[in-house]
Design a protein around this motif. Sequence first.
Motif, short mmCIF file in Angstrom:
data_model
loop_
_atom_site.label_atom_id
_atom_site.label_comp_id
_atom_site.label_asym_id
_atom_site.label_seq_id
_atom_site.Cartn_x
_atom_site.Cartn_y
_atom_site.Cartn_z
N HIS A 100 -4.93 5.49 -17.31
CA HIS A 100 -3.87 4.72 -16.67
C HIS A 100 -2.50 5.38 -16.82
N THR A 101 -2.32 6.23 -17.82
CA THR A 101 -1.11 7.05 -17.86
C THR A 101 -1.05 7.93 -16.62
N ALA A 102 -2.18 8.50 -16.24
CA ALA A 102 -2.23 9.29 -15.01
C ALA A 102 -2.01 8.42 -13.78
N ASP A 103 -2.61 7.22 -13.78
CA ASP A 103 -2.48 6.31 -12.63
C ASP A 103 -1.04 5.89 -12.38
N ALA A 104 -0.23 5.87 -13.43
CA ALA A 104 1.16 5.42 -13.29
C ALA A 104 2.04 6.42 -12.53
#
Length: 242
Positions: A154-158
């Motif tokens: 989710h760090t990447a998704d942000a």
Amino acid sequence: MAVTDKASSQEPGEVAGPGLQAALGAGALRLRGLLDGLTDDAARAPSALPGWTRGHVLSHVEGVAQALARQARYALRGRTVEVYDGGRPARDAAIEAGHGRGAAELAAAVGDALDEAEASWGAVGAGDWQRPVSYRDGTVLTAGLAWWRELEIHTADALLGSGPDRWPPQLCVHLVDFLTVRVPHGTELRLTAVDADRSWTLGRGEPVAVGGRLTDLAAWLAGRSPQQPLTGDPLPELGSWP
């Protein structure tokens, strides 16, 4: 489902115990750095997840950090608790209630949740990893690996500047193993990581060869867009997230 894995002598290896704690700390540190300077406009901007803004993703990270941290915290007391008070409906309601907060408030809330997570996972001792938790009727290790996946993916998704190409090799190897169940029935998926001297054969059936960087293979299996193209045309349609 058949699974074979050919690795070089430089394989990342299993991540557990202090190694997992270090990986969680590194991921949290990276996310904290990305939150510096977050603006209200940036928080309202789209994320990589359809229908979700960055605020939605960050509110989810806040909630799942707290939820999985308490799995560990209660396990160390010899107790198991529900992942989310009120289950999935309460989890979804918290995301909807929290995504519209101002950037400063949102970043502070995520920071507080990361503090809670680091304290909880840092308290896990060598003999605690196999304690039972309610999350998937698993163990403290199961929950810790879940938090690792949630944090990094989710760090990447942000879309704050850290994509799947920043995922550590150990996480990518773990994702291939965890997501093997997504290989479609009747397919023998032959994965080759061209930058890691590593390959896998997953499933049984019609052989399909897919090659690319380790991070791109992991991103594809995780339902995210590879940052460099994969070989293999057409790529098989993957099954549901486990």
